[in-house]
Design a protein around this motif. Structure first.
Motif, PDB file in Angstrom:
ATOM      1  N   ARG A   1       0.850  -1.196   0.000  1.00 50.33           N
ATOM      2  CA  ARG A   1       0.000   0.000   0.000  1.00 50.33           C
ATOM      3  C   ARG A   1       0.879   1.238   0.000  1.00 50.33           C
ATOM      4  O   ARG A   1       2.000   1.213   0.526  1.00 50.33           O
ATOM      5  CB  ARG A   1      -0.871   0.033   1.259  1.00 50.33           C
ATOM      6  CG  ARG A   1      -1.857  -1.114   1.359  1.00 50.33           C
ATOM      7  CD  ARG A   1      -2.800  -0.939   2.563  1.00 50.33           C
ATOM      8  NE  ARG A   1      -3.746  -2.050   2.619  1.00 50.33           N
ATOM      9  CZ  ARG A   1      -3.488  -3.206   3.246  1.00 50.33           C
ATOM     10  NH1 ARG A   1      -2.330  -3.390   3.872  1.00 50.33           N
ATOM     11  NH2 ARG A   1      -4.380  -4.178   3.245  1.00 50.33           N
ATOM     12  N   PRO A   2       0.365   2.345  -0.574  1.00 43.85           N
ATOM     13  CA  PRO A   2       1.109   3.596  -0.466  1.00 43.85           C
ATOM     14  C   PRO A   2       1.339   3.921   1.018  1.00 43.85           C
ATOM     15  O   PRO A   2       0.444   3.707   1.837  1.00 43.85           O
ATOM     16  CB  PRO A   2       0.165   4.621  -1.116  1.00 43.85           C
ATOM     17  CG  PRO A   2      -0.703   3.813  -2.024  1.00 43.85           C
ATOM     18  CD  PRO A   2      -0.882   2.490  -1.345  1.00 43.85           C
ATOM     19  N   GLY A   3       2.520   4.390   1.336  1.00 44.31           N
ATOM     20  CA  GLY A   3       2.861   4.668   2.731  1.00 44.31           C
ATOM     21  C   GLY A   3       3.636   3.545   3.394  1.00 44.31           C
ATOM     22  O   GLY A   3       4.279   3.733   4.425  1.00 44.31           O
ATOM     23  N   ASP A   4       3.585   2.329   2.802  1.00 46.97           N
ATOM     24  CA  ASP A   4       4.324   1.182   3.368  1.00 46.97           C
ATOM     25  C   ASP A   4       5.827   1.426   3.327  1.00 46.97           C
ATOM     26  O   ASP A   4       6.365   1.915   2.334  1.00 46.97           O
ATOM     27  CB  ASP A   4       4.031  -0.101   2.561  1.00 46.97           C
ATOM     28  CG  ASP A   4       2.684  -0.712   2.903  1.00 46.97           C
ATOM     29  OD1 ASP A   4       1.988  -0.151   3.765  1.00 46.97           O
ATOM     30  OD2 ASP A   4       2.339  -1.749   2.289  1.00 46.97           O
ATOM     31  N   GLU A   5       6.491   1.081   4.429  1.00 47.04           N
ATOM     32  CA  GLU A   5       7.956   1.090   4.462  1.00 47.04           C
ATOM     33  C   GLU A   5       8.432  -0.210   3.812  1.00 47.04           C
ATOM     34  O   GLU A   5       7.907  -1.285   4.122  1.00 47.04           O
ATOM     35  CB  GLU A   5       8.453   1.110   5.908  1.00 47.04           C
ATOM     36  CG  GLU A   5       7.963   2.301   6.727  1.00 47.04           C
ATOM     37  CD  GLU A   5       8.817   3.529   6.524  1.00 47.04           C
ATOM     38  OE1 GLU A   5       9.925   3.377   5.947  1.00 47.04           O
ATOM     39  OE2 GLU A   5       8.374   4.633   6.906  1.00 47.04           O
ATOM     40  N   VAL A   6       9.395  -0.115   2.908  1.00 49.47           N
ATOM     41  CA  VAL A   6       9.904  -1.334   2.263  1.00 49.47           C
ATOM     42  C   VAL A   6      11.428  -1.342   2.264  1.00 49.47           C
ATOM     43  O   VAL A   6      12.064  -0.292   2.390  1.00 49.47           O
ATOM     44  CB  VAL A   6       9.417  -1.461   0.788  1.00 49.47           C
ATOM     45  CG1 VAL A   6       7.931  -1.763   0.734  1.00 49.47           C
ATOM     46  CG2 VAL A   6       9.750  -0.220  -0.007  1.00 49.47           C
TER      47      VAL A   6
ATOM     48  N   LEU B   1      11.433  -5.686  -3.785  1.00 47.22           N
ATOM     49  CA  LEU B   1      10.909  -4.903  -2.674  1.00 47.22           C
ATOM     50  C   LEU B   1      10.238  -5.861  -1.705  1.00 47.22           C
ATOM     51  O   LEU B   1       9.388  -6.661  -2.114  1.00 47.22           O
ATOM     52  CB  LEU B   1       9.883  -3.881  -3.172  1.00 47.22           C
ATOM     53  CG  LEU B   1      10.370  -2.523  -3.691  1.00 47.22           C
ATOM     54  CD1 LEU B   1      11.415  -2.679  -4.774  1.00 47.22           C
ATOM     55  CD2 LEU B   1       9.196  -1.693  -4.213  1.00 47.22           C
ATOM     56  N   VAL B   2      10.620  -5.779  -0.408  1.00 43.20           N
ATOM     57  CA  VAL B   2       9.998  -6.644   0.597  1.00 43.20           C
ATOM     58  C   VAL B   2       9.630  -5.798   1.807  1.00 43.20           C
ATOM     59  O   VAL B   2      10.104  -4.666   1.955  1.00 43.20           O
ATOM     60  CB  VAL B   2      10.948  -7.801   1.025  1.00 43.20           C
ATOM     61  CG1 VAL B   2      11.347  -8.637  -0.181  1.00 43.20           C
ATOM     62  CG2 VAL B   2      12.191  -7.268   1.729  1.00 43.20           C
ATOM     63  N   SER B   3       8.781  -6.351   2.684  1.00 39.69           N
ATOM     64  CA  SER B   3       8.430  -5.600   3.893  1.00 39.69           C
ATOM     65  C   SER B   3       9.613  -5.632   4.853  1.00 39.69           C
ATOM     66  O   SER B   3      10.410  -6.577   4.852  1.00 39.69           O
ATOM     67  CB  SER B   3       7.188  -6.193   4.541  1.00 39.69           C
ATOM     68  OG  SER B   3       7.490  -7.479   5.037  1.00 39.69           O
ATOM     69  N   ASN B   4       9.730  -4.600   5.673  1.00 39.28           N
ATOM     70  CA  ASN B   4      10.891  -4.484   6.552  1.00 39.28           C
ATOM     71  C   ASN B   4      10.986  -5.588   7.589  1.00 39.28           C
ATOM     72  O   ASN B   4      12.068  -5.904   8.069  1.00 39.28           O
ATOM     73  CB  ASN B   4      10.847  -3.134   7.279  1.00 39.28           C
ATOM     74  CG  ASN B   4      11.170  -1.997   6.333  1.00 39.28           C
ATOM     75  OD1 ASN B   4      11.632  -2.225   5.222  1.00 39.28           O
ATOM     76  ND2 ASN B   4      10.913  -0.769   6.771  1.00 39.28           N
TER      77      ASN B   4
END
Lengths: 422, 304
Positions: free
Chosen positions: A259-264, A310-313
């Motif tokens: 989603r927009p705003g997600d830290e990756v 790109l992955v989640s932190n």
């Protein structure tokens, strides 16, 4: 898990069919298309004409799916053929694959994109080695739904006892393979019993017909839903005055939700950034889920290229040069231990060396062969490889997209093998 | 079959995601790329999908049209407008040039068509333009040999397809590696059916040539297929030209593209007509009726 009002079940069902030449697999598909009125008049005319030419007495519906000249002449299926049909409930894509042992690779290919496997069994013969093989391949490729069609019930006097005996045997098998959602149907593909219309001959069977079952079977979209993964396919840079600073990372979401705003975090550089927008043709999306092709923009100017991810932190894939995996070998030339192959995983390519063979799977007995570990065409084996640079991956059962790879021969450019990471 | 109209079109999103993914793979894996543009609906949809794949950048492919000279005139102006609107380069190669240069000879007789001759012009164009990939609008539901086709379909240095020795294609991993002189044909809408294409055209408001909608035209009947009449077509003694309300289900070379009697003026009308029809769209293609394996044979030689 309803996502943004979208249904949680798939309206497009991809299934693969496995069974030997004589099990009536092509006949089943032909019957399905015929009885659901998906065979058109000109195709029907073709089948009738071909059948006459080949001297078949009865209407041979298998001629519909066998597309190549050699297949029709020899009455065998050589390659995977794709068939399409739709009912008001659902749209279907069938990967029709040949069932002979020498075509294991085709079955693996068909299974790689399937949500469901349909396995045919000849009621006269019961559970055979090939039934084991087909079931094993389905579980190896992480197909979570299986329908066993016990076919040719007309040739065993529609006997419930014979059906029950086969079913009991299959129940043991699926426990061993750990397949969760399994269905059994007695049918006669040739005469259409329980394919589209309910059979009067099999009145002791109270379950759904084959078509009704595939129309209603719940296939969740939840595969690959857990781990946010976005392999970058290509970079979009318009270089126009209107979009002078636009830089979009194009790709298909391989897992989870973005989603927009997600830290990756960007791999392999490990740089962190934030998603500013997700676009498709001028439309800005509030989220992108697994399977969707989108373009993602980030807050920072970072050097990102094809093959990055790109992955989640807080949920990283494995990052390593050493990988253990199950492979299916596709080529006439056997696998070389110590040999170097080009490996493609998502949009990333890397060289890899075959380090060792842990075991070769005897897919007729489901036993691990530790002695004869040479890997030839149609063999399935557990191997370990080492890549020239670190790659990022998940185990196949966790994510089918980031956990699968192909091996390419650099000399011939042929695809040599398919691998599922353990 | 009218119940098909009620089918929800959620699956179109998945087909679109798949096609966009494939088109982006082409951009990433190849150097000299074209979209094979026939003016037909499938190639028009391809161009729209390509725009979606790379927006807001321009489509990174040229359009290549192999012109048999036997066109429906309307398709040419449509083609030129589309290329202008999307800002893509349009390359046209003429079958007539191949004939003039003696590379292929014109078929003779009543059923003469330049359909087969196109292959020569196409392969020459691929050679001349040093193309390593040509994206086509072929779909697996069209024809039984096409049902065996891969998304990334390898062609040897003679442009030939070897159906019995195709590269396996697993998951979404496409192997587009090749040697000098070889090329690939890529079919992003392999998994779409005719109905999917029409529903997508409706959902996305895609403009089509008027030929797809009902219009008055001079036609004649040959072996159960209605063909559009054109001055250069030879008629058999028993064939009579008459006027009727027709529309095209496919658009190709005029000599072998059948037309259907139809009064459908709008996309919803066309979609209900197709959902109810009992003949495949290639059922009207005269080129496929030549023999059992007509398409397989032409594809082996390098046809679209």
């Amino acid at each position: 898990m309803k996502i943004n009002g979208k249904s949680k079940f798939k309206s497009l069902l991809r299934f693969t069919t496995a069974g030997s030449v004589d099990d009536g697999k092509s006949t089943l598909i032909g019957r399905l298309l015929y009885d659901s009125k998906s065979i058109f008049e000109d195709q029907m005319e073709h089948i009738v004409q071909s059948g006459k030419r080949l001297g078949r007495e009865e209407l041979d519906l298998s001629l519909l799916t066998d597309g190549l000249r050699a297949e029709r002449e020899q009455g065998i299926t050589i390659d995977v053929a794709y068939r399409y049909f739709a009912t008001p409930e659902r749209k279907f894509i069938i990967a029709d694959t040949p069932g002979h042992i020498q075509y294991t690779r085709n079955m693996v290919t068909g299974a790689s994109t399937a949500d469901l496997a349909v396995i045919l069994i000849d009621a006269r013969k019961g559970v055979l080695e090939q039934t084991l093989r087909h079931s094993y391949i389905a579980s190896l490729l992480d197909i979570r739904h299986i329908i066993f069609c016990i076919n040719k019930m007309d040739m065993v006097d529609w006997s419930e006892a014979i059906y029950s005996g086969i079913k009991t045997e299959l129940e043991q098998l699926v426990i061993k393979l750990g397949i969760s959602d399994v269905h059994y149907i007695p049918i006669s593909a040739k005469y259409g019993d329980n394919v589209v219309d309910r059979s009067l001959n099999l009145d002791w069977y109270t379950g759904k017909t084959f078509l009704r079952l595939i129309e209603t079977i719940d296939i969740l979209k939840d595969k690959n839903s857990q781990t946010p993964r976005f392999p970058v396919q290509t970079i979009i840079r318009p270089h126009t005055s209107e979009f002078h600073d636009y830089r979009g990372y194009a790709g298909r979401v391989a897992g989870g939700v973005f989603r927009p705003g997600d830290e990756v975090t960007i791999l392999p550089s490990m740089i962190k950034s934030k998603i500013t927008s997700i676009d498709v043709l001028g439309k800005t999306l509030s989220e992108a889920i697994a399977g969707e092709s989108v373009a993602i923009s980030l807050a920072d100017q970072i050097d990102i290229s094809r093959g990055d991810m790109l992955v989640s932190n807080d949920d990283f894939p494995v990052i390593s040069q050493d990988i253990e995996l199950m492979i299916c070998w596709f080529n006439e030339r056997p696998m070389r231990t110590g040999g170097k192959y080009l490996i493609r995983i998502n949009s990333k390519e890397a060289y890899g060396v075959i380090k060792s063979v842990k075991f070769r799977m005897n897919i007729d007995t489901l036993e691990e062969d530790l002695i004869n570990t040479s890997v030839c065409i149609n063999d399935i084996a557990c191997i370990s490889i080492r890549t020239a640079k670190p790659i990022f991956f998940d185990c196949y059962k966790k994510n089918n997209v980031t956990g699968s790879m192909i091996f390419i021969d650099e000399g011939t450019n042929e695809t040599m093998a398919a691998g599922m990471i353990l | 079959m009218d119940t098909l109209l009620r089918i929800n079109d959620e699956h179109l999103k998945e087909l679109e995601d798949e096609a966009v993914y494939v088109i982006r793979e082409v951009a990433a894996q190849f150097e000299n790329k074209v979209i094979l543009f026939s003016g037909g609906k499938d190639s028009i949809v391809l161009v729209y999908l390509a725009r979606k794949a790379f927006w807001p950048a321009k489509i990174p492919f040229s359009l290549l049209h192999i012109d048999t000279g036997h066109n429906f005139e309307e398709t040419l102006s449509f083609r030129d407008n589309l290329a202008r609107e999307f800002g893509t380069e349009l390359i046209v190669k003429y079958v007539q040039d191949s004939i003039n240069e003696g590379k292929v000879s014109e078929e003779k007789g009543i059923n003469a068509s330049r359909n087969k001759a196109q292959t020569v012009t196409l392969l020459d164009a691929i050679d001349e333009l040093k193309l390593d990939v040509a994206i086509g609008g072929g779909r697996r539901d069209e024809e039984k040999a096409r049902a065996k086709e891969r998304f990334f379909s390898h062609r040897n240095e003679f442009g030939q397809w070897d159906p019995k020795n195709q590269r396996p294609e697993l998951w979404n991993l496409f192997n587009g590696r090749k040697h000098m002189g070889e090329h690939f044909r890529v079919f992003p809408i392999s998994n779409w059916t005719e109905l999917d294409v029409w529903q997508y055209i409706q959902n996305e408001n895609i403009t089509l040539p008027d030929l797809y909608f009902t219009h008055r035209r001079k036609i004649f009947s040959r072996n159960g297929t209605y063909l559009a009449w054109a001055p250069f077509m030879q008629l058999k003694p028993d064939e009579k030209v008459f006027e009727a309300d027709v529309r095209c289900r496919t658009i190709g070379d005029i000599t072998c593209t059948g037309v259907t009697l139809s009064k459908a003026q709008s996309l919803p009308e066309i979609i209900s007509e197709i959902a109810a029809t009992r003949v495949t769209e290639r059922g009207g293609r005269y080129d496929d009726k030549r023999s059992e394996a007509a398409m397989e044979d032409r594809k082996k030689e390098g046809y679209f």
